[in-house]
Design an enzyme around this catalytic site. Structure first.
Site, short mmCIF file in Angstrom:
data_model
loop_
_atom_site.label_atom_id
_atom_site.label_comp_id
_atom_site.label_asym_id
_atom_site.label_seq_id
_atom_site.Cartn_x
_atom_site.Cartn_y
_atom_site.Cartn_z
N LYS A 8 -33.74 76.52 -18.14
CA LYS A 8 -32.61 77.44 -17.94
C LYS A 8 -33.10 78.81 -17.45
O LYS A 8 -34.21 79.21 -17.79
CB LYS A 8 -31.93 77.56 -19.30
CG LYS A 8 -30.93 78.61 -19.52
CD LYS A 8 -30.51 78.52 -20.98
CE LYS A 8 -29.62 79.66 -21.39
NZ LYS A 8 -30.15 81.00 -21.32
N LYS A 13 -39.79 80.59 -17.94
CA LYS A 13 -40.58 79.69 -17.06
C LYS A 13 -41.68 80.44 -16.31
O LYS A 13 -42.81 79.98 -16.25
CB LYS A 13 -39.67 79.05 -15.99
CG LYS A 13 -38.59 78.17 -16.50
CD LYS A 13 -37.71 77.68 -15.38
CE LYS A 13 -36.93 78.77 -14.68
NZ LYS A 13 -35.94 79.45 -15.51
N LYS A 39 -34.77 84.28 -7.56
CA LYS A 39 -35.14 85.57 -8.18
C LYS A 39 -36.48 86.08 -7.60
O LYS A 39 -36.81 87.25 -7.73
CB LYS A 39 -35.24 85.39 -9.70
CG LYS A 39 -34.88 86.61 -10.46
CD LYS A 39 -34.94 86.56 -12.01
CE LYS A 39 -35.28 85.37 -12.81
NZ LYS A 39 -35.68 85.67 -14.20
N ASP A 126 -30.87 75.39 -14.13
CA ASP A 126 -29.46 75.42 -14.53
C ASP A 126 -28.68 74.40 -13.70
O ASP A 126 -27.80 73.72 -14.19
CB ASP A 126 -28.86 76.81 -14.32
CG ASP A 126 -29.63 77.87 -15.08
OD1 ASP A 126 -29.18 78.28 -16.17
OD2 ASP A 126 -30.70 78.26 -14.59
#
Ligand code: ADP
Ligand code: MG
Length: 283
Positions: A8, A13, A39, A126
């Site tokens: 998630k 991570k 990101k 996700d």
């Protein structure tokens, strides 16, 4: 060996990826880490800056793949770990999964995969659409990061479904779960009881890990001047050693959403009628 780390958003991570990459490098491996999250901060603590992304580089070259050289997209990070960021589409347009697919394609064309002992994909989990699942086509092992909460385990279960699917066509195994930012593990243990898989490590919430992100350095780098942090490094070295011993891993079978809700939510259990509960407990 190719590794894919899923979980998630915000679960940890990239923090685990960077420190695990160094742990593997410390064990003598040549490592390439590929950030596959829009990101694009996967490798930030390895390089201490936001490296140009593959998608930015491709855009600058008008999508002429033949004009892109490895040094345009592969940057050297701490301890000799090589770093790539896939990047993401403009906000509200395009598809993040597509970018991941293109990244894998470009790196293959650059023959980049063959130069490394370890290629580590850091991927958000996700939504495991076709594009975000692309690294699973190459990975030998998948690792899933979770905490002890429902949302992260729900995402983990979706990733499990993708692994089960991809493992039909090639030799992909789930190495196991990594618990992060938690000392409690009752829900994690409940999940692995019904969906058997190894738990490789449980990392507590450690303030120094949060600070390392702010400083743009990995725990290993900070440990050079603060020896107490070697204990934190040991968490990552432990995961590295398990992976380097070629673990058997598993091809898991996901729980149905309804089963997962029943398993992880006491509230939901009281809403269910007893017959349904009995059905589930007989699985
Ligand atoms: P992701 O890559 O899954 O989105 P990050 O690795 O960027 O998540 O982690 C999100 C935030 O949590 C970062 O600020 C990071 O420093 C922090 N963090 C990750 N793991 C830990 C931990 N074990 N203890 C404390 N903070 C952590
Ligand atoms: Mg990340």
């Amino acid at each position: 060996m190719k590794l894919a780390i899923y979980g998630k958003g915000g679960i940890g991570k990239s923090t685990i990826s960077c420190n695990l990459s160094i742990a593997l490098a410390r064990r003598g491996q040549k490592v390439l880490q590929i950030g596959c999250d829009p990101k694009h901060d996967s490798t930030f603590t390895l390089t201490s800056f936001l490296i140009p992304t593959i998608i930015d580089t491709l855009q600058a070259k008008d999508y002429h793949y033949e004009d892109v050289w490895p040094e345009d997209v592969i940057y050297q990070g701490y301890n000799g770990v090589s770093c790539v960021e896939a990047g993401g589409p403009p906000a509200g347009a395009g598809c993040g999964g597509y970018v991941v697919g293109e990244t894998v394609k470009l790196l293959k064309e650059l023959n980049a995969f063959y130069e490394y002992d370890i290629v580590l994909f850091d991927v958000l989990g996700d939504v495991v659409c076709g594009g975000f699942a692309a690294p699973l086509n190459y990975a030998d092992y998948c690792l899933i990061v979770t905490d002890n909460g429902f949302d992260a385990l729900f995402a983990a279960n979706r990733i499990v479904a993708s692994i089960r699917e991809k493992a039909r066509s090639h030799n992909l195994r789930l190495a196991g779960l990594i618990g992060n930012r938690t000392t409690q593990r009752d829900l994690i243990d409940k999940y692995v009881e019904y969906c058997p898989m190894p738990v490789l490590e449980i990392l507590p919430l450690i303030e120094d890990i949060r600070i390392s992100r702010v400083k743009g350095q990995t725990i290993f780098e900070l440990a050079e001047s603060n020896f107490e942090l070697n204990d934190v490094c040991d968490f990552y070295l432990n995961i590295a050693d398990q992976l380097l011993s070629s673990p058997e891993g598993v091809v898991p079978t996901e729980l149905l959403d309804r089963e997962l809700f029943s398993l992880l939510s006491d509230f939901y259990l009281t809403m269910e009628n007893e017959k349904d509960q009995d059905d589930f407990l007989m699985i």
